[in-house]
Design an enzyme around this catalytic site. Structure first.
Site, PDB file in Angstrom:
ATOM      1  N   ASP A 187       0.860  -1.183   0.000  1.00 50.56           N
ATOM      2  CA  ASP A 187       0.000   0.000   0.000  1.00 50.56           C
ATOM      3  C   ASP A 187       0.905   1.246   0.000  1.00 50.56           C
ATOM      4  O   ASP A 187       1.794   1.347  -0.832  1.00 50.56           O
ATOM      5  CB  ASP A 187      -0.981  -0.061   1.184  1.00 50.56           C
ATOM      6  CG  ASP A 187      -2.006   1.062   1.206  1.00 50.56           C
ATOM      7  OD1 ASP A 187      -3.017   0.970   0.499  1.00 50.56           O
ATOM      8  OD2 ASP A 187      -1.786   2.035   1.943  1.00 50.56           O
TER       9      ASP A 187
ATOM     10  N   HIS B 250      -7.025  -6.371  -1.325  1.00 52.85           N
ATOM     11  CA  HIS B 250      -5.965  -5.385  -1.151  1.00 52.85           C
ATOM     12  C   HIS B 250      -4.990  -5.725  -0.025  1.00 52.85           C
ATOM     13  O   HIS B 250      -3.809  -5.382  -0.102  1.00 52.85           O
ATOM     14  CB  HIS B 250      -6.593  -4.014  -0.879  1.00 52.85           C
ATOM     15  CG  HIS B 250      -5.589  -2.916  -0.712  1.00 52.85           C
ATOM     16  ND1 HIS B 250      -4.793  -2.481  -1.757  1.00 52.85           N
ATOM     17  CD2 HIS B 250      -5.220  -2.182   0.371  1.00 52.85           C
ATOM     18  CE1 HIS B 250      -4.003  -1.513  -1.323  1.00 52.85           C
ATOM     19  NE2 HIS B 250      -4.235  -1.319  -0.039  1.00 52.85           N
TER      20      HIS B 250
END
Length: 312
Positions: free
Chosen positions: A99, A292
């Site tokens: 991320d 994610h």
């Protein structure tokens, strides 16, 4: 079990999880996360013969959170990792980021190839510096409700997320960025308004995990992490000298097939063009069915790929 300590580096105090002996591996987490996000990787990589450190990044958890929004540029966050390697008595390291930690890792490899000899990025592809500032580009494209834009005004997102921290963490981690609806903010609904209640956590995320994240964020608040987003355009300005630059060190990219960061128009294009930036890409691993939070969702596959890459 990893040990914990705090190290002074680059003018701040960095809290670390640390385990193992051998070549240094630095794990950089994203938003809204912590060093704890690497809980499934630290021991596995240490057992494979490496010295693993996972800091709470600048503004997160038990690490210092400077008041100045300008203290969260890519130069500051990469500078923290350079200073951390030096403070640990090393001159070289492998850097891994997920991320927001991925841009830190990619830029660390760009800025200091002498120090960061290998680089792995999870979920966020390497930097393709576009022709205009990111927020300007969104406006020019007629987009006014992307979450990056919602995060710009100080105190707005902070107030929303801090109202009920446990619910915030359940929604963002339990559904979050794997859900495209979360990327766009409906007026008066905030960031969380388009994410349905998470009544049952996914099997990779426990109530104890949520409690750990929530306790940390009740103490730190959300401002530090949100300040990273408030430097998006400034980072574009600062990285002008690296326009078109490539990363020549051995590299690895890992993402989940259901991650909206890589399934959207821009992200999908970047994933197909990784070799434009990564001239020595050893593997592109897209984990089918993962979202994610890939290293938490699918630790066995991520660990196997990371360890194979580290042993290179």
């Amino acid at each position: 079990m990893p040990s914990t300590r705090t190290i002074s580096a680059n003018g701040i105090e960095l809290f670390l999880l640390e385990q193992g002996q051998g070549p240094l591996v630095v794990l950089c987490h994203g938003w809204p996360e912590l060093s704890y996000s690497w809980r499934h990787q630290i021991a596995a990589i240490a057992d494979a013969g490496f010295h693993v450190v996972a800091p709470d990044m600048r503004g997160f958890g038990r690490t210092s959170a400077p008041d100045d929004v300008g203290a969260y540029s890519i130069f500051d966050t990469v500078g923290d990792m350079v200073a951390l390697v030096t403070a640990l008595g090393e001159t070289e390291a492998v850097i891994v980021g997920h991320d927001w930690g991925a841009p830190v890792a990619w830029h660390a490899a760009l800025f200091r190839p002498d120090m960061f000899t290998r680089v792995a990025g999870l979920s966020v592809p390497p930097p393709f510096r576009g022709r205009a500032r990111p927020l300007d580009s969104l406006r020019a494209g007629g987009v006014t409700n992307f979450y990056w834009q919602y995060f710009q005004t100080p105190d707005v997102a902070e107030a929303e997320f801090e109202r009920d921290v446990a619910t915030t963490m359940r929604k963002i981690l339990g559904r979050g960025v794997s859900d495209p609806a979360a990327m766009f903010v409906t007026e008066d609904k905030g960031f969380l308004g388009n994410i349905p209640p998470v009544l049952t956590l996914p099997d990779w995320l426990s109530e104890a995990d949520i409690a750990t994240f929530a306790e940390a964020y009740r103490h730190s608040g959300f401002r530090g992490g949100l300040n990273w987003y408030r430097n998006l355009d400034r980072n574009w300005d600062l990285t002008a000298p690296w326009q078109g630059a490539q990363i020549h060190q051995p590299s690895l990219f890992i993402a989940g097939s259901r991650d909206s960061v890589i399934t959207g128009l821009i992200g999908a294009k970047r994933v197909t063009e990784l070799d434009r930036v990564l001239t020595n890409l050893r593997q592109k691993l897209i984990i089918e069915g993962a979202g994610h939070w890939v290293q938490q969702e699918r630790p066995d596959e991520v660990n196997a790929a990371l360890i194979a890459f580290l042993r290179g």
